[in-house]
Design a protein around this motif. Structure first.
Motif, PDB file in Angstrom:
ATOM      1  N   ILE A   1       0.858  -1.175   0.000  1.00 39.67           N
ATOM      2  CA  ILE A   1       0.000   0.000   0.000  1.00 39.67           C
ATOM      3  C   ILE A   1       0.898   1.229   0.000  1.00 39.67           C
ATOM      4  O   ILE A   1       1.667   1.445   0.944  1.00 39.67           O
ATOM      5  CB  ILE A   1      -0.917   0.012   1.238  1.00 39.67           C
TER       6      ILE A   1
ATOM      7  N   HIS B   1       1.138   5.393  -0.338  1.00 39.11           N
ATOM      8  CA  HIS B   1       0.302   6.580  -0.213  1.00 39.11           C
ATOM      9  C   HIS B   1       1.134   7.857  -0.261  1.00 39.11           C
ATOM     10  O   HIS B   1       2.340   7.857   0.024  1.00 39.11           O
ATOM     11  CB  HIS B   1      -0.504   6.538   1.096  1.00 39.11           C
TER      12      HIS B   1
ATOM     13  N   ALA C   1      -4.904   4.713   2.980  1.00 38.18           N
ATOM     14  CA  ALA C   1      -3.940   3.644   3.239  1.00 38.18           C
ATOM     15  C   ALA C   1      -4.208   2.953   4.566  1.00 38.18           C
ATOM     16  O   ALA C   1      -4.127   1.718   4.671  1.00 38.18           O
ATOM     17  CB  ALA C   1      -2.523   4.212   3.216  1.00 38.18           C
TER      18      ALA C   1
ATOM     19  N   TYR D   1      -5.050  -0.983   4.938  1.00 33.13           N
ATOM     20  CA  TYR D   1      -4.263  -1.880   5.786  1.00 33.13           C
ATOM     21  C   TYR D   1      -5.165  -2.639   6.758  1.00 33.13           C
ATOM     22  O   TYR D   1      -5.030  -3.852   6.947  1.00 33.13           O
ATOM     23  CB  TYR D   1      -3.213  -1.071   6.541  1.00 33.13           C
TER      24      TYR D   1
ATOM     25  N   ARG E   1       2.762  -0.985   4.444  1.00 34.88           N
ATOM     26  CA  ARG E   1       2.470   0.395   4.059  1.00 34.88           C
ATOM     27  C   ARG E   1       3.752   1.160   3.798  1.00 34.88           C
ATOM     28  O   ARG E   1       4.746   0.997   4.507  1.00 34.88           O
ATOM     29  CB  ARG E   1       1.680   1.105   5.165  1.00 34.88           C
TER      30      ARG E   1
END
Length: 339
Positions: free
Chosen positions: A139, A141, A151, A155, A167
């Motif tokens: 992910i 961002h 994000a 998650y 992330r």
């Protein structure tokens, strides 16, 4: 205000007709003009905020003074500034342009939000596409609050689904140690940030097997990414996603027919969500017979309804949207389609 259904209502908004958000602000302005013609008893007061919070702060008071109801600008960043002003000045802001969770719940009684909150954007992608695959989800961002909230929600959704997720911020070296096996990418940022992330991922020696990007939910994505086929996107609306006989405002067919007769450009959800906001605001004014923020808030909080944009119901305590559902789309050889 008399409260008569045919009473003329002026709808005001600062929209980004220039600057970084112009691709969406100009679409919202065009869509509102089409709605005005369909409503038949509405006027528009629109000023350019230049995609700049400082310009917005200087311009919004004159727009609010000239209009019966006040619409938000586009982008979570600008809506955050407008919401703070609405709270300080006692305005009621109809938020069609900022989906950040912190914006939607920031000023109870002053902000009515239409959009699926940012933290719920990734739910359908993770539940329907990844669906407990043995795959790592990355992910990525941007630095803004919108990207971080999308994000964080992605998650959490991945954890609930039993999917291993990591992330990263856009500036991190997130692609330097990608898995040797199959992996998926979810990108959440501004339009430009999503385009950059997708380009970096596809250029990797082991590119992701599955990609979803918030920016892929609008038609202009194909002008920035070559051969987008197979990429998933997230949007607040897509043609055919909801019933065509809404309780409030024009139907999707009526609006799209009128829109295409006015302009040759395609419309995405930024235009439709602005129309839904104007239709809801006008409905509440006509129902209550006043433009006073208190009665309008109470009327909006009592609604459980739908527009061409989809479901509408707000949390009566915070003003956050609880009914509208984000739409997942996918790029096919013929263009963007519902996934």
């Amino acid at each position: 205000m008399t409260g008569r259904p045919d009473h003329r209502i002026s709808v005001g908004a600062c929209l980004s007709l220039s600057g970084r958000y112009a691709r969406f602000g100009t679409q919202a302005a065009r869509a509102l003009d089409v709605w005005r013609s369909l409503d038949g008893h509405a006027e528009l007061v629109i000023e350019d905020d230049h995609s700049d919070p400082q310009v917005l702060r200087r311009t919004l008071p004159s727009v609010a003074a000239a209009a019966d109801v006040l619409m938000s600008p586009y982008s979570t960043q600008l809506v955050k500034a407008a919401a703070a002003m609405a709270s300080a000045e006692g305005w009621l802001l109809w938020n069609h342009g900022g989906s950040g969770d912190d914006v939607e719940s920031s000023h109870a009684g002053q902000v009515v939000s239409l959009l699926t909150p940012a933290s719920r954007y990734a739910e359908q992608f993770i539940r329907r596409v990844l669906n407990q695959q043995d795959i790592e989800l990355r992910i990525v961002h941007g630095k803004g609050s919108f990207g971080r909230q999308v994000a964080a929600g992605a998650y959490q959704a991945a954890q609930r689904a039993g999917i291993h997720a990591r992330r990263f911020e856009l500036d991190d070296s997130w692609e330097s140690d990608t898995p040797a096996g199959s992996w998926a990418l979810f990108s959440a940022g501004t339009f430009e940030q999503d385009v950059e992330t997708v380009r970096r991922a596809r250029a990797h020696p082991n590119p992701p097997s599955t990609i979803c990007a918030v920016a892929a939910g609008v038609q202009e994505f194909a002008s920035e990414i070559e051969h987008p086929e197979g990429i998933y996107g997230v949007g607040q609306w897509f043609p055919g996603a909801v019933a065509n006989s809404p309780e409030i405002g024009p139907s999707e067919t009526a609006f799209l027919t009128a829109y295409t007769s006015h302009t040759a450009t395609c419309i995405d959800y930024p235009g439709v969500q602005a129309v839904a906001g104007a239709a809801l605001a006008a409905h509440c004014v006509r129902r209550t017979g006043t433009t006073a923020p208190g009665p309008l808030w109470a009327e909006a909080a009592a609604l459980d309804t739908d527009t061409l944009f989809g479901g509408f119901k707000i949390d009566p305590v915070t003003g956050a949207q609880v009914k509208h559902q984000a739409v997942m789309v996918r790029w096919a050889p013929g263009g963007l389609a519902l996934a």
